[in-house]
Every structure is written in C-alpha cells, then in structure tokens.
Design an enzyme around this catalytic site. Structure first.
Site, mmCIF file in Angstrom:
data_model
loop_
_atom_site.group_PDB
_atom_site.id
_atom_site.type_symbol
_atom_site.label_atom_id
_atom_site.label_comp_id
_atom_site.label_asym_id
_atom_site.label_seq_id
_atom_site.Cartn_x
_atom_site.Cartn_y
_atom_site.Cartn_z
ATOM 1 N N ARG A 35 -60.692 3.843 -37.535
ATOM 2 C CA ARG A 35 -61.042 5.249 -37.739
ATOM 3 C C ARG A 35 -62.543 5.315 -38.028
ATOM 4 O O ARG A 35 -63.129 4.380 -38.578
ATOM 5 C CB ARG A 35 -60.251 5.836 -38.909
ATOM 6 C CG ARG A 35 -58.734 5.769 -38.721
ATOM 7 C CD ARG A 35 -57.998 6.237 -39.965
ATOM 8 N NE ARG A 35 -56.556 6.222 -39.791
ATOM 9 C CZ ARG A 35 -55.766 5.188 -40.071
ATOM 10 N NH1 ARG A 35 -56.310 4.068 -40.548
ATOM 11 N NH2 ARG A 35 -54.464 5.262 -39.890
ATOM 12 N N ARG B 295 -59.162 5.292 -30.599
ATOM 13 C CA ARG B 295 -58.073 4.667 -31.363
ATOM 14 C C ARG B 295 -56.752 4.824 -30.626
ATOM 15 O O ARG B 295 -55.984 3.865 -30.489
ATOM 16 C CB ARG B 295 -58.009 5.291 -32.753
ATOM 17 C CG ARG B 295 -56.861 4.794 -33.627
ATOM 18 C CD ARG B 295 -57.006 5.336 -35.053
ATOM 19 N NE ARG B 295 -55.776 5.250 -35.802
ATOM 20 C CZ ARG B 295 -55.327 4.142 -36.404
ATOM 21 N NH1 ARG B 295 -56.014 3.022 -36.307
ATOM 22 N NH2 ARG B 295 -54.207 4.153 -37.095
ATOM 23 N N HIS C 62 -61.194 8.994 -32.556
ATOM 24 C CA HIS C 62 -59.736 8.934 -32.667
ATOM 25 C C HIS C 62 -59.078 8.806 -31.292
ATOM 26 O O HIS C 62 -58.009 8.205 -31.163
ATOM 27 C CB HIS C 62 -59.200 10.158 -33.405
ATOM 28 C CG HIS C 62 -58.003 9.852 -34.246
ATOM 29 N ND1 HIS C 62 -58.068 9.094 -35.399
ATOM 30 C CD2 HIS C 62 -56.690 10.162 -34.085
ATOM 31 C CE1 HIS C 62 -56.851 8.960 -35.921
ATOM 32 N NE2 HIS C 62 -56.005 9.597 -35.134
ATOM 33 N N TYR D 17 -46.029 6.494 -29.915
ATOM 34 C CA TYR D 17 -47.014 6.010 -28.955
ATOM 35 C C TYR D 17 -46.308 5.344 -27.769
ATOM 36 O O TYR D 17 -46.666 5.564 -26.614
ATOM 37 C CB TYR D 17 -47.932 4.978 -29.614
ATOM 38 C CG TYR D 17 -49.105 5.547 -30.367
ATOM 39 C CD1 TYR D 17 -50.332 5.711 -29.737
ATOM 40 C CD2 TYR D 17 -49.012 5.883 -31.707
ATOM 41 C CE1 TYR D 17 -51.437 6.203 -30.431
ATOM 42 C CE2 TYR D 17 -50.106 6.382 -32.411
ATOM 43 C CZ TYR D 17 -51.310 6.542 -31.763
ATOM 44 O OH TYR D 17 -52.401 7.025 -32.452
ATOM 45 N N HIS E 84 -50.584 1.566 -39.204
ATOM 46 C CA HIS E 84 -49.730 2.698 -39.540
ATOM 47 C C HIS E 84 -48.676 2.228 -40.542
ATOM 48 O O HIS E 84 -48.138 1.120 -40.418
ATOM 49 C CB HIS E 84 -49.020 3.249 -38.297
ATOM 50 C CG HIS E 84 -49.922 4.064 -37.413
ATOM 51 N ND1 HIS E 84 -50.283 3.659 -36.142
ATOM 52 C CD2 HIS E 84 -50.531 5.261 -37.620
ATOM 53 C CE1 HIS E 84 -51.075 4.574 -35.602
ATOM 54 N NE2 HIS E 84 -51.238 5.549 -36.470
ATOM 55 N N LYS F 249 -56.427 4.709 -48.902
ATOM 56 C CA LYS F 249 -56.374 3.497 -49.721
ATOM 57 C C LYS F 249 -57.292 3.565 -50.942
ATOM 58 O O LYS F 249 -57.325 2.628 -51.734
ATOM 59 C CB LYS F 249 -56.767 2.278 -48.876
ATOM 60 C CG LYS F 249 -55.889 2.041 -47.660
ATOM 61 C CD LYS F 249 -54.490 1.613 -48.033
ATOM 62 C CE LYS F 249 -53.691 1.251 -46.787
ATOM 63 N NZ LYS F 249 -52.311 0.829 -47.102
#
Length: 319
Positions: A167, A267, A264, A300, A291, A193
């Site tokens: 990210r 990503r 993104h 996905y 994830h 986090k």
C-alpha cells in the site's frame, strides 16, 4: 497523601476535561489525536469541517442537540449526500467521522446522544479487483528513463509496489534504516497495525533497484525516508502518499494505459498475477497481500476466473 494528589494533578493538568461550554476546538483536537494515522486525522478533520459547513452549525451547537434532533439532522445530511451523487464509500467515511466524534464526545460527557441508528450505505467489498497484467506493467517499467535521478527513483518505487503488493502508506512510512539489502528485506508498518512493524522479503530485482536509487541519491542517514522528493524546494522531504499516487498515475499514462491507475490498482494487479502464477494458491498469496481473511483472496480468485462469464457463455450456447 495531599502531596501525592498535588503531584498527580500537576502531571495530568494538560488532560483536564474541558467543560462542554468552554473550548470545542479543544474537544475536536483531542478526538483527532486519538487517530494514529496522519491520513485519517487529515481526512476526518476535513469531513467534520464539511459537515458543519453544510448544516451551517457550530460544533458546540450540534453536540448540544437531543438524540432525536441529532438523528434527524445527520439522517437528513446523509440524504443530501446521496442526492448529490456522492459515492457510497465517501458517504460512509463521512458518517464514520461524525459518529466517531460523537462517540468520543459522549464518553467525555460533552453530548447526550449516540448515532448507532444512523446506518451507512451497503457496499460490495472488492467488487472490482482489476488492474493490469504483467506484460503491461513491463511496458510501464520500460518507459522509465533510468538515466535521471527521478527515473531511478520511480523505477525502484514501481518495482517495490508491484513485487510486494504494498500500500502507498506502507511505502511512504519506510525509512532507509528499514531496508536491509543483505538480508533482502524491508520493515513496513502495515495498515491497521499502529506502530507494530513486520519484515517482508524483497526480490533481487527490487533490492537492486532500491540500492541504485540510494546510491544515486547519495543519502546515508538511516533515519531519512526511503523515498523522497527530488524537487529543489522539497529535496529529501518524505514522499507523501499523494506524491506516490501521482507518480504511479503519471507513469502509467506515459505507457499508454487508458485505465486510471493508482498504487492500489497496482496492488490489485500484483495479487491477481500472483494467484495466476500459483494456480490460485490463496494461502501462499495471502503471505504477499497480508489480508487478514482468506475470504478476501477468494474474491480476487473468483474475479480472476470469471465464473459468472463462463456460466453466461454456457447459457448463451443453450439457445
């Protein structure tokens, strides 16, 4: 005993609760200070400013409403956002900012209502995971002139985003000390986090690209940002998340990609390419994407396989 109380009060004097009628700016500042992310603080502040401006009301007056009046006002505001055509995600973020501020104020004794009854818009998570394929991304990399300092930086940045599906906030926060070319690792601070870090492995190509960037840059201070601005007025300033977004968008446009690309989107592209390369091994790819739920990777994978399209073709062939 008295001396201990005086000492305690002196230590906590800056945390003394603000009476509801005193300083609403302080209440707002205290609430924003509970958000660890600078990006969240900036966006939430803007959302609250927009809300108060749209309802033409000061914060103190809004928080002084009764629960029925507050519910009616915020619900009306939500309806106005819908009528303006704002995206559901934007509406939900604005509502989340308002509800968070109200919850904080309620628990501090600054208001007498909560807004749990105000519901956000229903969203379909990860409904669009499309990006670009590896060959197209190679074209992006091939178009970067690595004979310039900007080109060397942008190449390393794009390699890191692609190979590790990072990210943009994770890249922006990284410092030179977080990069270990010998171990081929990078320490990152992931989404949600807080100040907890994790170590990720880097590919040889990415390590070489980052080493080339640091050599060309000539910076040896380990506390400096891993990626910085090269503009004369901002030299060595940490590359912001918006700066990273602008680089990605510009480089992909230069490569002739008509789809609006972002960090993104890269990503998404990397995760989809990884699933393709591993034959849909969601557990292995989860180590890349980080994830928390495998269900996200299954979305996905389903989008990659396009089962709906296959079934539609079958139905189409029956008539």
């Amino acid at each position: 005993m008295t001396d201990n109380v005086v000492l305690l009060n002196s230590r906590l004097s800056h945390l003394t609760p603000v009476p509801p009628s005193t300083d609403w700016g302080r209440v707002l500042a205290d609430w924003l200070a509970t958000k660890r992310s600078h990006h969240t603080r900036r966006v939430y502040r803007r959302d609250i400013d927009n809300f108060l401006s749209d309802i033409d009301m000061e914060l103190g007056k809004f928080l002084s409403l009764d629960r029925h009046g507050a519910y009616a006002l915020v619900s009306r505001y939500k309806g106005e956002l819908i009528q303006k055509g704002l995206k559901s995600a934007t509406i939900n973020r604005r509502l989340a900012a308002i509800k968070s501020l109200v919850s904080f104020s309620y628990n501090c004794g600054h208001c007498d209502f909560m807004l749990e009854s105000v519901k956000g818009e229903k969203l379909s998570a990860y409904r669009d995971t499309t990006g670009v394929d590896p060959e197209t991304f190679k074209r992006v990399l091939g178009g970067i002139d690595r004979g310039t300092l900007k080109g060397i930086r942008d190449y390393a940045l794009m390699m890191l985003l692609w190979s590790n599906a990072l990210r943009r906030s994770e890249v922006s926060k990284a410092s030179i000390a977080d990069f270990d070319p010998v171990a081929k690792t990078l320490r990152i601070f992931g989404k949600g986090k807080g100040n907890q870090s994790e170590i990720i492995s880097l590919g040889i190509g990415t390590v070489t690209a980052i080493e080339s960037w640091l050599t060309a840059r000539g910076e040896v201070n380990p506390d400096k940002s891993l990626f910085c601005s090269i503009n004369p007025g901002y030299r060595d300033g940490r590359l912001s998340t918006q700066g990273i977004y602008d680089i990605v968008k510009s480089r992909c446009q230069d490569a002739g990609i008509t789809k609006v690309m972002s960090p993104h989107r890269i990503r998404h592209s990397s995760i989809t390419a990884a699933l393709e390369a591993t034959g849909g091994d969601v557990r292995r790819v989860q180590k890349l994407s980080r994830h928390s739920s495998l269900n996200t990777l299954l979305i996905y994978d389903d989008n990659r396989k396009n089962h709906q399209g296959e079934v539609t073709d079958l139905l189409d062939s029956l008539i």
